[in-house]
Design an enzyme around this catalytic site. Structure first.
Site, PDB file in Angstrom:
ATOM      1  N   ASN A 147       0.810  -1.238   0.000  1.00  0.00           N
ATOM      2  CA  ASN A 147       0.000   0.000   0.000  1.00  0.00           C
ATOM      3  C   ASN A 147       0.834   1.275   0.000  1.00  0.00           C
ATOM      4  OD1 ASN A 147       0.829  -0.657   2.599  1.00  0.00           O
ATOM      5  ND2 ASN A 147      -1.020   0.136   3.563  1.00  0.00           N
ATOM      6  N   GLU A 243       4.025  -4.453  12.683  1.00  0.00           N
ATOM      7  CA  GLU A 243       2.989  -3.441  12.422  1.00  0.00           C
ATOM      8  C   GLU A 243       1.936  -4.132  11.576  1.00  0.00           C
ATOM      9  OE1 GLU A 243       2.848  -0.619  13.748  1.00  0.00           O
ATOM     10  OE2 GLU A 243       4.876  -0.005  14.268  1.00  0.00           O
ATOM     11  N   CYS A 277      -2.968   1.394   6.595  1.00  0.00           N
ATOM     12  CA  CYS A 277      -3.150   0.609   7.828  1.00  0.00           C
ATOM     13  C   CYS A 277      -3.909   1.418   8.869  1.00  0.00           C
ATOM     14  CB  CYS A 277      -1.800   0.170   8.365  1.00  0.00           C
ATOM     15  SG  CYS A 277      -0.652   1.516   8.547  1.00  0.00           S
ATOM     16  N   GLU A 452       7.825   2.133  16.169  1.00  0.00           N
ATOM     17  CA  GLU A 452       8.644   2.728  15.120  1.00  0.00           C
ATOM     18  C   GLU A 452       8.710   4.234  15.358  1.00  0.00           C
ATOM     19  OE1 GLU A 452       6.312   0.579  11.756  1.00  0.00           O
ATOM     20  OE2 GLU A 452       8.400   0.589  11.107  1.00  0.00           O
TER      21      GLU A 452
HETATM   22  P1  NAD Z   1       0.514  -9.391   3.646  1.00  0.00           P
HETATM   23  O1  NAD Z   1       0.614  -9.802   5.064  1.00  0.00           O
HETATM   24  O2  NAD Z   1      -0.289 -10.212   2.723  1.00  0.00           O
HETATM   25  O3  NAD Z   1       1.974  -9.316   2.985  1.00  0.00           O
HETATM   26  C1  NAD Z   1       3.006  -8.525   3.543  1.00  0.00           C
HETATM   27  C2  NAD Z   1       4.355  -9.133   3.162  1.00  0.00           C
HETATM   28  O4  NAD Z   1       4.555 -10.377   3.809  1.00  0.00           O
HETATM   29  C3  NAD Z   1       4.542  -9.389   1.683  1.00  0.00           C
HETATM   30  O5  NAD Z   1       5.846  -8.967   1.310  1.00  0.00           O
HETATM   31  C4  NAD Z   1       4.418 -10.899   1.585  1.00  0.00           C
HETATM   32  O6  NAD Z   1       5.124 -11.457   0.502  1.00  0.00           O
HETATM   33  C5  NAD Z   1       5.043 -11.341   2.878  1.00  0.00           C
HETATM   34  N1  NAD Z   1       4.649 -12.677   3.337  1.00  0.00           N
HETATM   35  C6  NAD Z   1       3.500 -13.354   3.069  1.00  0.00           C
HETATM   36  N2  NAD Z   1       3.490 -14.523   3.738  1.00  0.00           N
HETATM   37  C7  NAD Z   1       4.651 -14.587   4.443  1.00  0.00           C
HETATM   38  C8  NAD Z   1       5.212 -15.532   5.360  1.00  0.00           C
HETATM   39  N3  NAD Z   1       4.559 -16.653   5.679  1.00  0.00           N
HETATM   40  N4  NAD Z   1       6.413 -15.251   5.927  1.00  0.00           N
HETATM   41  C9  NAD Z   1       7.062 -14.103   5.637  1.00  0.00           C
HETATM   42  N5  NAD Z   1       6.581 -13.174   4.768  1.00  0.00           N
HETATM   43  C10 NAD Z   1       5.393 -13.413   4.195  1.00  0.00           C
HETATM   44  O7  NAD Z   1       0.012  -7.884   3.711  1.00  0.00           O
HETATM   45  P2  NAD Z   1      -0.464  -6.942   2.499  1.00  0.00           P
HETATM   46  O8  NAD Z   1      -1.747  -7.488   1.947  1.00  0.00           O
HETATM   47  O9  NAD Z   1       0.673  -6.689   1.586  1.00  0.00           O
HETATM   48  O10 NAD Z   1      -0.766  -5.579   3.268  1.00  0.00           O
HETATM   49  C11 NAD Z   1      -2.023  -5.225   3.739  1.00  0.00           C
HETATM   50  C12 NAD Z   1      -2.101  -5.417   5.232  1.00  0.00           C
HETATM   51  O11 NAD Z   1      -1.013  -4.751   5.868  1.00  0.00           O
HETATM   52  C13 NAD Z   1      -3.334  -4.806   5.863  1.00  0.00           C
HETATM   53  O12 NAD Z   1      -3.857  -5.661   6.840  1.00  0.00           O
HETATM   54  C14 NAD Z   1      -2.834  -3.541   6.544  1.00  0.00           C
HETATM   55  O13 NAD Z   1      -3.611  -3.088   7.613  1.00  0.00           O
HETATM   56  C15 NAD Z   1      -1.473  -3.954   6.957  1.00  0.00           C
HETATM   57  N6  NAD Z   1      -0.589  -2.796   7.111  1.00  0.00           N
HETATM   58  C16 NAD Z   1      -0.212  -2.441   8.359  1.00  0.00           C
HETATM   59  C17 NAD Z   1       0.572  -1.314   8.557  1.00  0.00           C
HETATM   60  C18 NAD Z   1       0.991  -0.889   9.924  1.00  0.00           C
HETATM   61  O14 NAD Z   1       1.841  -0.024  10.054  1.00  0.00           O
HETATM   62  N7  NAD Z   1       0.437  -1.461  10.964  1.00  0.00           N
HETATM   63  C19 NAD Z   1       0.998  -0.570   7.446  1.00  0.00           C
HETATM   64  C20 NAD Z   1       0.577  -0.969   6.170  1.00  0.00           C
HETATM   65  C21 NAD Z   1      -0.205  -2.101   6.019  1.00  0.00           C
END
Ligand code: NAD
Length: 469
Positions: A147, A243, A277, A452
């Protein structure tokens, strides 16, 4: 050839397997992303481990000087980075979007370089003398979402580098080009091997989280993936900053001025077309001003142009991917079926390319509706009516997640009292989602742990060591 395409060509010249990245607004090809493997990852970790001691030896001032140069390099390439980001992620150039994101990368690099973390004298009473120091961890892994791919990467790597660590980054499969391009620019200034992007799939993320030579994982993404990372990192007892997902509540108190707060509410919810997020994802409004708030919000929402990212007039864009489009669509459909009232949007066009979901406001919706209890992560805001502040606080606290929240009121004291009752890592007053590199940011409950930004952010990228005596 546009100038951002020169930057793009410099990162996609890799031989080997590639993945075609499509523009979410048009479906046209943006570029070919390398598909790196776990062997690439192992090599990147080894190079990082080699580069790290020399980098740590530069000391805080030396490393900060390099980070400031890296910030200047990003600033020089800002327009190219923003255009590539816009094409790959979908977000418009203008508004709180691509140019804003690249600007935030520069701001965070500079602020992180300027933040001072001194050894702390914990006890000095004549008998005991104890100091607390923070030493480099070694190699840090950074795993990020799609995002805010550039900004979140900087949030993870800037404090890691500042504290004397080397970093290996695993970007989202949806937005690898943005992160590869950012690293290409940063690496104009950083020593070789210190920062490497390994653009692979989930298996690369899993290996990074389990890697014996990696001391810490900075992870931003979904709660489900965060839980998987906790498990894969357990055998090596890695440090983690998580996060994770949120479903932020906003509470509008009865004394708020609907006209004055409507714009802040709108952008709190629809920043980056809702794919944020800590965006406002469920809005609780007191019954006395419910209709007025709905009306003001609908006026602002209807006037915000949505379109192709490279169109200078757009301030809202498409969803980044089909999966996210389907989630938003399903949740709005479930709200409609329940009898909730759609004030605006809710009907995505069928015959148009791209993952555009119209700006959607849903009123008269129950607090247990899926559009309220699940994270929509898109441009659809449910607005829930409440009668008492106790009831609103209970609803805000009713979920397993607690990243951010907000309280809206003309009475700051009353707003602060309500804020203190909310279970969330940050509670904003009369704004939502405003992050600042000097102010710690992190989640409560299942939105994660670790902080962070600022001094607290630096501490979390170091190993604490007490010198006693
Ligand atoms: P996601 O969890 O699907 O993927 C994030 C990353 O993790 C990707 O690079 C993915 O390849 C990797 N990944 C997937 N499975 C893994 C595993 N088993 N082990 C290690 N890495 C793995 O998240 P997304 O769909 O890309 O992002 C959206 C989500 O992120 C939403 O829930 C949003 O709220 C959250 N988000 C949180 C913050 C925050 O600061 N809290 C910021 C941005 C997004």
């Amino acid at each position: 050839m546009e100038s951002y395409e020169v930057l793009l060509a410099s990162i996609t010249g890799d031989t080997g397997e590639t993945r075609t990245i499509l523009d979410p607004a048009t479906g046209t090809v943006v570029g070919e992303a390398p598909v790196h493997t776990v062997e690439n990852l192992d090599r990147a970790v080894a190079a990082a481990a080699d580069a790290q001691p020399g980098w740590a030896a530069l000391g805080h001032e030396g490393r900060s000087a390099v980070l400031l140069k890296a910030a200047d390099a990003v600033e020089r390439s800002a327009e190219d980075l923003a255009r590539l980001l816009s094409r790959e992620q979908g977000k418009p150039l203008n508004g709180l979007n691509a140019r804003f994101e690249v600007g935030a990368c520069v701001a965070w690099l500079r602020s992180t370089a300027a933040t001072v973390l001194k050894p702390e004298t914990v006890v000095d009473d004549g008998e005991t003398y104890a100091e607390l120091h923070y030493k480099p961890i070694g190699v840090v892994g950074a795993i990020g979402p799609w995002n805010w791919p550039m900004m979140i990467t900087v949030w993870q790597i800037a404090p890691a580098l500042r504290m004397g660590n080397a970093v290996v980054v695993k970007p989202s499969e949806y937005t690898p080009l943005s992160v590869l391009a950012l690293a290409k620019v940063l690496n104009q200034e950083l020593p070789e091997g210190l920062l490497t992007v390994v653009s692979g799939g989930r298996e690369v993320g899993e290996r990074l989280a389990a890697h014996p030579a990696v001391g810490k994982i900075m992870f931003t993404g979904s709660t489900a993936t965060g839980k998987a990372i906790i498990k894969s990192s357990a055998d090596t007892v890695k440090r983690l900053t998580l996060e994770l997902g949120g479903n932020d509540a906003g509470i509008v108190l009865p004394d708020a001025d609907p006209k004055a707060i409507a714009e802040g509410l709108f952008w709190g919810a629809f920043i980056n077309t809702g794919q944020t997020c800590a965006a406002l994802k469920r809005l609780y409004v007191h019954e006395d001003i419910y209709d007025a708030v709905c009306e003001e919000l609908a006026t602002i929402a209807a006037a915000a142009p949505m379109g192709n990212g490279l169109d200078e007039t757009s301030v809202l864009g498409p969803l980044q991917n089909k999966q996210q489009f389907d989630i938003v669509n399903r949740l709005v459909e479930s709200a409609k079926e329940s009898g909730a009232r759609v004030l605006l949007g809710g009907n995505p066009p069928k015959d148009q390319p791209g993952f555009f979901y119209p700006t959607t406001l849903v009123a008269d919706i129950d607090d247990d509706n899926p559009l309220v209890v699940e994270e929509q992560f898109g441009p659809a805001l449910p607005i829930i009516r409440y009668s008492t502040v106790d009831e609103a606080v209970a609803m805000a606290n009713g979920l397993e997640v607690g990243l951010g929240a907000s309280v809206w009121s003309s009475d700051l004291k009353a707003a602060r009292e309500v804020a203190a009752r909310i279970q969330a890592g940050t509670v904003w007053i009369n704004k939502h989602g405003a992050v600042d590199p000097r102010v710690p940011f992190g989640g409560a409950k299942q939105s994660g742990y670790g902080l962070e930004f600022g001094v607290e952010g630096l501490k979390s990228l170091g190993v604490p060591q007490v010198i006693n005596g």
